[in-house]
Enzyme design. Structure first.
Site, PDB file in Angstrom:
ATOM      1  N   GLY A  14      45.894  38.883  33.037  1.00  0.00           N
ATOM      2  CA  GLY A  14      44.903  38.245  32.165  1.00  0.00           C
ATOM      3  C   GLY A  14      44.405  39.158  31.074  1.00  0.00           C
TER       4      GLY A  14
ATOM      5  N   VAL B 234      39.629  33.842  34.455  1.00  0.00           N
ATOM      6  CA  VAL B 234      39.806  34.649  33.244  1.00  0.00           C
ATOM      7  C   VAL B 234      41.096  34.207  32.565  1.00  0.00           C
ATOM      8  CG1 VAL B 234      38.521  36.639  34.077  1.00  0.00           C
ATOM      9  CG2 VAL B 234      40.943  36.443  34.628  1.00  0.00           C
ATOM     10  N   CYS B 235      41.381  34.783  31.397  1.00  0.00           N
ATOM     11  CA  CYS B 235      42.606  34.451  30.672  1.00  0.00           C
ATOM     12  C   CYS B 235      43.812  34.671  31.589  1.00  0.00           C
ATOM     13  CB  CYS B 235      42.782  35.351  29.452  1.00  0.00           C
ATOM     14  SG  CYS B 235      41.547  35.114  28.187  1.00  0.00           S
ATOM     15  N   PRO B 236      44.827  33.884  31.521  1.00  0.00           N
ATOM     16  CA  PRO B 236      45.020  32.762  30.602  1.00  0.00           C
ATOM     17  C   PRO B 236      44.675  31.414  31.228  1.00  0.00           C
ATOM     18  CG  PRO B 236      47.099  33.257  31.670  1.00  0.00           C
ATOM     19  CD  PRO B 236      46.063  34.179  32.279  1.00  0.00           C
TER      20      PRO B 236
ATOM     21  N   ASN C  26      34.545  32.305  30.440  1.00  0.00           N
ATOM     22  CA  ASN C  26      35.307  33.453  29.936  1.00  0.00           C
ATOM     23  C   ASN C  26      35.304  33.416  28.403  1.00  0.00           C
ATOM     24  OD1 ASN C  26      37.020  35.745  30.294  1.00  0.00           O
ATOM     25  ND2 ASN C  26      38.733  34.476  29.652  1.00  0.00           N
TER      26      ASN C  26
END
Lengths: 496, 83
Positions: free
Chosen positions: A142, B21-23, B48
């Protein structure tokens, strides 16, 4: 009457809520000021104790600028590739390419006058393979190595787990020998043994040692200027070879491809809806420009980041000349910290922005203190050392980077302590480990092996970037499958 | 807490990706929007910040509409209408 009382109560609750929020914002800004004050006290206090500490403070303040820029611009190399492949958004990739161009433009005059601290890395297919590992890892985690630092400063504990995993994996991977020696080609072992490295390194025991001394170091380390027969420290070499051929041309082509594949269609649809003419070359140019300036926040951060990166090299080189040394190992010895220096008396002192090695070092130092012998490998024992993190110049940069990001996040009321879930923690550990392996194979991360190298005309930079893009594509494919699986169940329950 | 995707009323759905969180937030949002019909609304809840930048760009690129944005104590609540 009752309605009036209810309205008054609602209004009072809203006012109380607003007051509480204002108070929370005020407290966060005070924390931001406090953090800034802390770093200032560290700088001034250590300088008062010994003037050599100014060298570490230079790393500290540039680290703080990097952290502030990264948080402000949400600068993330992982996002650059991942968002392009996953949701077809080129915003971050464009921002990063612009920052690289600016970094290159400011670096060129410094290189031309011979004051650059940059050294090219070996070029071969290993950079692509390393990039693939790193790219997969940054999508799964992430965030890339640098964005995990700034996100930690935002209070994101998933990012902290990524850093811990990345750091530990590097420290262990750099030292793994024994059974791993079975996977080393004989030619690497022979070539490594023939180098005549100090006996304390025991170069034929350790996968990474033999990979480095037996393979990577045999590859050419060249810049585009050198490939074209020019010297780096010349106007033609720095501006034509490295900047024009090595950065401007490939970056412009990359942006053109991104424009055609990911931006043009959406831009033209919006313009046509607004009744504007988008025909002809002028229309295409306007579309291309709109992509460049689409995200001002990222572009501004990229501008400052690029300039800061180049100035960092200049200031460090100036201090090296002033103090009369080429590596901070000498400085640490002079101020009485000689534990953890490499066998050559050096420590990791890149002279520019770097992320991963100092992370491996603090784990290496901790492991050493726990009784693990890890100065018998090239990475720690021959090149970078494992100095105490409290006086490791590059660690000052990383700590300040987290601090700088925290200051901006607190100031903009974006700081939030975020606890990981089991699922996100798992992705952080796995992704961090992939990035750790990729960073050691590629001798750097998205910053050290891509951003800095591309901006300085190093031929291996774009190769690592190509690998990163490939790895990110694989990571996105995996997450597409994973999220589709989970969402399909929920959607079915909704009758979709 | 894991991801939840629920139907609130006819033509209105809620996707909650808090804690991710990403993605994850952006990919879940993209996939949820793909499943909706034209004119449907999606209430998106996430915390986020960096995902927000990407999601906003994605909404604009795809021609959908970001009808409402609310932020409270680090949590974002967005209302998106699919084109």
């Amino acid at each position: 009457m009752q309605q009036q009382v209810a309205n008054v109560a609602t209004a009072e609750t809203a006012v109380a809520k607003m007051t509480l929020e204002e108070e929370a914002k005020r407290k966060k800004r005070l924390w931001a000021l406090g953090l800034l004050g802390f770093f200032a006290i560290v700088s001034v206090g250590t300088f008062a104790y010994n003037e050599y500490y100014i060298y570490l403070s230079v790393y500290l303040w540039f680290g703080m600028i990097y952290g502030m820029c990264l948080q402000y611009g949400r600068f993330c190399f992982s996002s650059a590739f991942r968002d392009l492949f996953a949701i077809k958004v080129p915003r971050m990739l464009v921002g990063i390419v612009i920052a690289t161009l600016l970094f290159g433009a400011v670096s060129a005059p410094i290189t031309a006058i011979g004051l650059s601290t940059f050294h090219a890395a070996p070029v071969s297919s290993h950079a692509i393979i390393a990039g693939v590992f790193f790219g997969i890892g940054m999508v799964i985690a992430g965030g890339c190595a640098s964005s995990s630092l700034y996100k930690t400063g935002e209070g994101n504990m998933n990012a902290l787990i990524v850093i811990l995993s990345l750091s530990l994996t590097q420290a262990l991977f750099a030292d793994v020998g024994g059974w791993a020696n079975n996977f080393v080609p004989e030619a690497w072992t022979q070539s490594a043994a023939a180098r005549g490295l100090p006996a304390s390194i025991n170069v034929t025991d350790g996968w990474v040692d033999q990979y480095l001394a037996g393979y990577v170091w045999n590859q050419p380390a060249v810049t585009y200027a050198e490939v074209l027969g020019m010297s780096n420290a010349s106007v033609s070499g720095a501006f034509v070879g490295n900047l024009l051929v090595g950065i401007v041309v490939p970056a412009s082509l990359l942006l053109a491809v991104v424009y055609v594949l990911y931006w043009r269609k959406g831009y033209r649809r919006k313009q046509q809806k607004a009744g504007k003419d988008v025909s002809g070359f002028t229309g295409e140019l306007a579309g291309y420009w709109s992509m460049i300036i689409a995200n001002k926040r990222t572009a501004i951060a990229g501008l400052i980041l690029g300039i800061a990166c180049a100035l960092h090299m200049l200031v460090i080189q100036g201090l090296r000349v002033k103090f009369g040394f080429k590596n901070a190992g000498v400085l640490l010895e002079r101020i009485g910290w000689d534990f953890g220096l490499s066998v050559q008396g050096t420590v990791f002192d890149p002279g520019y922005w770097y992320v991963t090695t100092q992370e491996a070092q603090w784990v290496g130092w901790t492991l050493q203190k726990m009784g693990v012998e890890n100065l018998d490998n090239i990475y720690f024992g021959f090149v970078n050392g494992i100095p105490n993190p409290a006086i490791n110049p590059a660690d000052w940069m990383s700590f300040a980077l987290i601090g700088g990001a925290a200051i901006i996040a607190l100031y903009h009321n974006e700081f939030k302590f975020k606890k990981p879930t089991w699922e996100t923690a798992m992705w952080s550990v796995i992704g961090g480990a992939f990035m750790g392996i990729g960073a050691r194979l590629g001798l750097g991360c998205n910053v050290g092996a891509f951003f800095v190298r591309v901006a300085n005309g190093d031929c291996s930079g774009w190769l690592f970037g190509l690998g990163m893009a490939g790895g990110a594509y694989m990571g996105v494919k995996f997450f597409n499958w994973w999220t589709e699986r989970k969402l399909a169940k929920e959607a079915e329950a909704c009758g979709l | 807490m894991g991801m939840t995707f629920e139907k609130k009323e006819e033509g209105r759905y809620v996707l909650n990706v808090n804690g991710y969180v990403c993605p994850h937030p952006q990919i879940y949002t993209k996939k949820a929007l793909e499943k909706l019909g034209s004119g449907d609304f999606l209430e998106l809840i996430f915390d986020n910040p960096s995902s927000g930048e990407s999601i906003e760009a994605m909404i604009e690129n795809d021609g959908n509409e970001l009808v409402e944005k609310k932020t409270e104590s680090g949590q974002f609540e967005w209302l998106i209408q699919k084109a």
